[in-house]
Design an enzyme around this catalytic site. Sequence first.
Site, PDB file in Angstrom:
ATOM      1  N   GLY B  31       0.803  -1.222   0.000  1.00 23.95           N
ATOM      2  CA  GLY B  31       0.000   0.000   0.000  1.00 23.95           C
ATOM      3  C   GLY B  31       0.834   1.269   0.000  1.00 23.95           C
ATOM      4  N   HIS B  34       2.356   4.454  -5.072  1.00 17.75           N
ATOM      5  CA  HIS B  34       3.014   5.506  -5.845  1.00 17.75           C
ATOM      6  C   HIS B  34       3.147   5.007  -7.287  1.00 17.75           C
ATOM      7  CE1 HIS B  34       6.517   2.950  -5.534  1.00 17.75           C
ATOM      8  NE2 HIS B  34       6.494   3.023  -4.206  1.00 17.75           N
ATOM      9  N   HIS B  37       4.095   1.365  -8.077  1.00 16.39           N
ATOM     10  CA  HIS B  37       3.027   0.361  -8.028  1.00 16.39           C
ATOM     11  C   HIS B  37       2.135   0.447  -9.273  1.00 16.39           C
ATOM     12  CE1 HIS B  37       3.819   1.206  -3.626  1.00 16.39           C
ATOM     13  NE2 HIS B  37       3.975  -0.106  -3.668  1.00 16.39           N
ATOM     14  N   LYS B 149      13.122  -2.286  -7.763  1.00 13.46           N
ATOM     15  CA  LYS B 149      13.759  -1.615  -6.625  1.00 13.46           C
ATOM     16  C   LYS B 149      14.093  -2.663  -5.555  1.00 13.46           C
ATOM     17  CE  LYS B 149      11.804   1.222  -3.613  1.00 13.46           C
ATOM     18  NZ  LYS B 149      12.278   0.691  -2.305  1.00 13.46           N
ATOM     19  N   VAL B 176      10.544   2.776 -10.998  1.00 13.43           N
ATOM     20  CA  VAL B 176      10.090   4.102 -11.422  1.00 13.43           C
ATOM     21  C   VAL B 176      10.782   5.131 -10.526  1.00 13.43           C
ATOM     22  CG1 VAL B 176       8.093   5.619 -11.697  1.00 13.43           C
ATOM     23  CG2 VAL B 176       7.893   3.169 -12.201  1.00 13.43           C
ATOM     24  N   LYS B 184      11.178   5.816  -6.598  1.00 11.39           N
ATOM     25  CA  LYS B 184       9.895   5.968  -5.904  1.00 11.39           C
ATOM     26  C   LYS B 184       9.793   4.909  -4.808  1.00 11.39           C
ATOM     27  CE  LYS B 184       7.577   8.707  -9.054  1.00 11.39           C
ATOM     28  NZ  LYS B 184       6.709   9.875  -8.800  1.00 11.39           N
ATOM     29  N   SER B 185       9.363   5.351  -3.632  1.00  7.58           N
ATOM     30  CA  SER B 185       9.218   4.422  -2.508  1.00  7.58           C
ATOM     31  C   SER B 185       8.187   4.975  -1.545  1.00  7.58           C
ATOM     32  CB  SER B 185      10.554   4.262  -1.780  1.00  7.58           C
ATOM     33  OG  SER B 185      10.354   3.654  -0.516  1.00  7.58           O
TER      34      SER B 185
END
Lengths: 283, 283
Positions: B31, B34, B37, B149, B176, B184-185
Site C-alpha cells: 500500500g 506511488h 506500483h 527496486k 520508477v 519511488k518508494s
Amino acid sequence: MKTIYTIQMLQHSLNQFKKEDKKIGFVPTMGFLHEGHLALVEKAKQENDIVVMSIFVNPAQFGPGEDFDAYPRNTKRDMELSKNAGVDILFVPETVEMYPTNGGIRILPGPQATKLCGASRPEHFDGVLKVVLKLFNIVDPDRSYFGMKDAQQFAIIETFIRDFNLRTELVRVTTVREKDGLAKSSRNVNLSETERLQAPEIQKALQKGLELFRNQIPVNEIETEVIKHIVANTSGGIDYVSLLSYPSLQELNEETEEAILACAVKFENTRLIDNIIFSTKDE
Amino acid sequence: MKTIYTIQMLQHSLNQFKKEDKKIGFVPTMGFLHEGHLALVEKAKQENDIVVMSIFVNPAQFGPGEDFDAYPRNTKRDMELSKNAGVDILFVPETVEMYPTNGGIRILPGPQATKLCGASRPEHFDGVLKVVLKLFNIVDPDRSYFGMKDAQQFAIIETFIRDFNLRTELVRVTTVREKDGLAKSSRNVNLSETERLQAPEIQKALQKGLELFRNQIPVNEIETEVIKHIVANTSGGIDYVSLLSYPSLQELNEETEEAILACAVKFENTRLIDNIIFSTKDE
C-alpha cells in the site's frame, strides 16, 4: 492408464482435464505399492473424476545413513497394480526432474516435527514438505490422499495446508493392515521371516496401551507397558513409544480431544512405525 | 473495482473469472501506492484479463525495532489510485485474516538472503516468502508483478518459484523514479525536507559506480567510491554498498553475465534502498 515421466507432459495432460472442470484426486507415493496405497486410490476414485498417482522415492526425506538405497523399488509391478486399481495418470519422475536446481530454500516444520519420528529423523519432515509443496504445485489437485500410518506426516502437511493456504483438500485414509494386524508398509519386505512373525505384536502393544488409557493409567506408565510388550515379544529395538495429542503432538491435557499412541521399532534391516489415533472422550 | 477483505470472498470472485478462462495478473503491495506500483498495474493490465492488487503491510517481514508501525498507510487514497489505474479486484486483508493460525512452519531462503538487505534484516526474507506463498496460493495468478527496486526480493522469489514449481510467472518491472532520479518508494514520505533533497545522490552514486565498473576498476574500489559519494553528499549512514552477480548474489566471476550494484542508506526516520542491474558484457 497413462505413464508420464516429466512435469511438462504431466501438466499438459492435466490442463486438458482442468479445462473440462474435472476434479483431480492425487495419491503421492514412494512406490512398491501395497493395499494401503490402493486404498488411497480407491477413495480418490470415489471422490474425483481423475486420479493421479506419483511414484518418487524422495531423497530429500532420507537422512544420511537411512535406507534410501535399500528402500524397495519395483516400478514394473507398481505400473500393473496402479493400472488395475484404476489410476488414470501415473507420474514417475527421475530425481533430476524433481530437483534440477537448488537455490537453498528450505521449508522447516514447526514443533510438530520435534516429536515421534522427527526426534530421530531430524530433517525428514523438511524433505517431506519440500516434495509435497512441489508435487502439489505440479499437480494442483482438488484433493490429496494420505494414509494414517504416517500420522505425523499427515498432521504436519495438514498444518502446512492450513497456514499457507495450499490449494488442495487433504483426505485421511485409514491404515490398511495384514490379517494378523501388521500395518501394510513397503518396508515390511525387509523383515526377516522371524521378524515378520513378531511384527504384529507392535499393533497388539498399542491396543494394550489404549486399553490402559481407557482404564485411566498415567501416560508414562502406558508408554512403559507398550515398550515392555514390544521388547518381550519381538527382537526389535524401541526408537520411541509416545502418547500425545493429535494433531498438535503436544503432551495430553484437559482440552485434548484426539490422541495418538505411536511407536517406531528398529529391526535388523528396517524400521517400522505404527500408531493408533483415538478420541480421548470415548468410553 | 471491487474491494474485498476476506480470502473466501476473493476466491469466490476469482473462481468465476477462472471458469471463463480469464488470465489473472497479480500485483502484491504494502500500500501507500506511488507510480512504481501503478507501473506494475499498467503492465499487468496489458498482459492479463483481470488485475488483482493486494494491500497488506506484512508484519512477518519486519524485524523487531524496524518500521512496521511507522510504515506509511493510507487505504482510502490507495483505493482511489488503484481504481483509477484500472485494478479490477483490490484485496485488503487484516492481519488476522492472513495469519489466523501458526503451526510454526517457516520458509527459509538460501544463500541469496545472506547478502544485501538480508545481512541487516536477518528474518526479512523469511517473512517475504511466507506472505508470497500464501498470496500466490490465495490468488493463484497466471502472472505476478514485482518491481526491481526490491531486486533481492525479486531474485529470491524467482528462485522459490523455480525450485518449488510455484504456478505463477514472475514479471520484472523497472524501478520508477522521481524526475531527480530518486527511486519511488512509500518510505520517501518519511524523509525530512533536507534528506529529500539529498536522496537523489544515492542513484547518482550508483551510476558513478557503474561508470567505474565500465572502466575496469576493481569491485572493492567501486564500492568504496560509491560509499564516499553518498557520505559526502547526504546525511545518511551506509547500511551496505555491494556489487554482486545477479540474480545469484555471489561475488562476481568470469561467468557473471548480469550484476547488481545495490545499497541501503539509513536516514533519521527511514531507510532507503536502491540498485542498478546491468550486463557485465556491455561496453
